[in-house]
Design a protein around this motif. Structure first.
Motif, mmCIF file in Angstrom:
data_model
loop_
_atom_site.group_PDB
_atom_site.id
_atom_site.type_symbol
_atom_site.label_atom_id
_atom_site.label_comp_id
_atom_site.label_asym_id
_atom_site.label_seq_id
_atom_site.Cartn_x
_atom_site.Cartn_y
_atom_site.Cartn_z
ATOM 1 N N LEU A 191 0.834 -1.202 0.000
ATOM 2 C CA LEU A 191 0.000 0.000 0.000
ATOM 3 C C LEU A 191 0.869 1.254 0.000
ATOM 4 C CD1 LEU A 191 -2.835 1.310 0.313
ATOM 5 C CD2 LEU A 191 -2.500 1.150 2.788
ATOM 6 N N SER A 222 2.613 1.578 -3.371
ATOM 7 C CA SER A 222 1.717 1.991 -4.456
ATOM 8 C C SER A 222 1.396 3.476 -4.391
ATOM 9 C CB SER A 222 0.420 1.168 -4.401
ATOM 10 O OG SER A 222 -0.336 1.485 -3.241
ATOM 11 N N SER A 235 -6.765 1.163 6.609
ATOM 12 C CA SER A 235 -7.352 0.678 5.358
ATOM 13 C C SER A 235 -8.165 1.746 4.629
ATOM 14 C CB SER A 235 -8.240 -0.536 5.629
ATOM 15 O OG SER A 235 -9.411 -0.157 6.340
ATOM 16 N N SER A 263 -9.133 4.715 2.428
ATOM 17 C CA SER A 263 -8.408 5.185 1.244
ATOM 18 C C SER A 263 -7.836 6.587 1.416
ATOM 19 C CB SER A 263 -9.330 5.163 0.023
ATOM 20 O OG SER A 263 -10.482 5.968 0.248
ATOM 21 N N MET A 278 -2.669 -11.092 -2.729
ATOM 22 C CA MET A 278 -2.584 -9.767 -3.336
ATOM 23 C C MET A 278 -2.929 -9.796 -4.821
ATOM 24 S SD MET A 278 -1.884 -7.245 -1.309
ATOM 25 C CE MET A 278 -1.186 -6.040 -2.438
ATOM 26 N N SER A 331 -7.102 -6.143 -3.264
ATOM 27 C CA SER A 331 -6.321 -4.919 -3.106
ATOM 28 C C SER A 331 -5.718 -4.876 -1.701
ATOM 29 C CB SER A 331 -7.222 -3.702 -3.295
ATOM 30 O OG SER A 331 -8.159 -3.618 -2.235
ATOM 31 N N PRO A 332 -4.700 -4.018 -1.479
ATOM 32 C CA PRO A 332 -4.150 -3.897 -0.123
ATOM 33 C C PRO A 332 -5.206 -3.513 0.904
ATOM 34 C CG PRO A 332 -2.670 -2.866 -1.706
ATOM 35 C CD PRO A 332 -3.916 -3.238 -2.459
ATOM 36 N N GLN A 333 -6.156 -2.652 0.529
ATOM 37 C CA GLN A 333 -7.202 -2.252 1.477
ATOM 38 C C GLN A 333 -8.048 -3.437 1.912
ATOM 39 O OE1 GLN A 333 -6.451 -0.555 -1.278
ATOM 40 N NE2 GLN A 333 -5.979 1.533 -0.606
#
Length: 411
Positions: A37, A40, A94, A96, A160, A164-166
């Motif tokens: 995360l 990115s 988490s 955004s 992964m 998504s990372p979230q």
């Protein structure tokens, strides 16, 4: 294997063990997702690597300055609260819109909670696992950690690819909540030690430091802890240098990954076989020989072995980490009852800190010398430290004996 069955036959331990598995899987995959995360959002390798440092670095801080919480709060309440706090922090991460700086700060906060949780769990295990069930139970907890090291990042990479990372972080928050529920419903609330209520008259910081001082003033406890920290701290040097060593052999990431699995595989095999085949009375007497086994094979790196021989050498080193079984038994014998919770909490926090320092020191020295030379130097230092601690030459001269109140293992 019957000893493992004895531990797993205790309902309360099964709850703790289940929560441990879930939280370990969630933590390893979440650390991977957190690093991804950050990368990115920033494109910075440094910041993504900083995630792991921020999660591990607080072990010494929290293990030192917050250790008095182990004696001030009932274990179940503390364990559940740690899980709930961790879940809340992960949920915020988490989101955004959370800035990267806040993500890193929250990762550090997570790192502060984990050693408190681990210390509280370690301190309560002797009550949950009476008699001969304790050491196999501790062994099972370590085996889960080794399994997470072997497969956790691979699982994280696969997940992964789908999430998504979230989403991965949300899964991790769910793991923390599940762990809290299992511990709340599956474990007993125990009263504090009768003397623990008096600690409320001093500050948390002073009480924590006083407790650590009391633990380290007991010679047998001090030497047992130092040996338990010195062996992993110096024994991780080959893992710290796996990438540059295999690069020197002309290998790439796959070769480094194979080398990194050797010590954990040896550790799992050593613990299982020792627990299965070696009588508990002999496990204490094996502390010295097993600790020496961690370092003696590492001297073969003076010959700069190829990949396959190097894997075999490190597997043999991993077998020596079965010394931890005897140390677990020994620590319960030599620690005074009123210091048991503080001692087990300090043991856990110190182990993480000194291992991290071993990784850092190995990498730093390898900037000046070849990886094989640094590994050999670590082996010599490890052998020297083990011999000194076993013979009582560091602090005082009395022998350690499993039958004495203030001794450990005769050299």
């Amino acid at each position: 294997m019957s000893r493992y069955r004895t531990a797993l036959g205790i309902r309360e331990f099964r709850a703790i063990f289940t929560a441990h598995i879930v939280s370990m899987v969630g933590a390893v995959t979440a650390n991977f997702a957190l690093a991804m995360l950050v990368y990115s959002r920033t494109g910075s390798s440094l910041l993504s690597a900083l995630v792991f440092a921020l999660v591990l670095a607080p072990h010494l801080i929290a293990g030192t300055l917050l250790s008095a919480l182990i004696d001030r709060l009932p274990a179940r309440r503390l364990l559940v609260c740690c899980n709930l706090l961790s879940a809340g922090l992960v949920l915020v991460i988490s989101l955004s819109g959370t800035p990267v700086a806040a993500v890193l700060a929250l990762a550090f906060a997570l790192g502060l909670i984990e050693p408190v949780f681990s210390g509280a769990r370690a301190a309560t295990l002797p009550d949950v696992l009476p008699g001969d069930a304790y050491v196999p139970g501790r062994s099972l907890m370590r085996l889960v950690a080794q399994g997470a090291q072997l497969g956790g990042f691979a699982v994280g990479g696969l997940l992964m690819a789908a999430f998504s990372p979230q989403v991965m972080l949300l899964i991790n928050a769910g793991c923390f909540l599940f762990s809290a529920l299992v511990l709340r419903l599956g474990t007993k609330e125990r009263r504090l030690h009768p003397d623990d209520g008096t600690t409320g008259r001093t500050s948390l910081l002073r009480d924590s430091l006083n407790g650590i001082g009391a633990v380290m003033r007991v010679p047998a406890v001090r030497r047992t802890l130092l040996l338990g920290w010195a062996v992993p701290a110096l024994g991780v040097i080959p893992e710290a240098l796996a990438v540059p060593y295999t690069a020197g052999l002309g290998g790439g990431a796959t070769a480094a990954g194979l080398l990194l699995t050797a010590i954990p595989l040896g550790t799992v095999a050593g613990e299982v076989l020792t627990n299965w085949l070696v009588p508990k009375e002999r496990q204490i007497r094996m502390i010295g020989p097993a600790a020496l086994l961690v370092f003696a094979p590492m001297l073969l790196f003076a010959l700069r072995p190829g990949l396959v021989p190097a894997i075999a050498v490190l597997f043999a080193c991993g077998l020596g980490f079965s010394t931890q079984l005897g140390q677990d038994r020994l620590l319960l014998q030599v620690v005074p009852e009123e210091l048991r919770a503080r001692t087990l909490s300090l043991q856990t926090a110190g182990l993480m800190f000194w291992q991290g320092l071993g990784f850092a020191a190995g990498g730093a020295v390898a900037e000046l010398f070849s990886p094989s030379a640094v590994i050999c130097a670590g082996a010599v230092a490890g052998l020297f430290a083990v011999v000194l601690l076993l013979r009582g030459a560091v602090f005082d001269t009395e022998k350690w004996s499993p039958r004495s109140a203030d001794g450990v293992v005769s050299g």
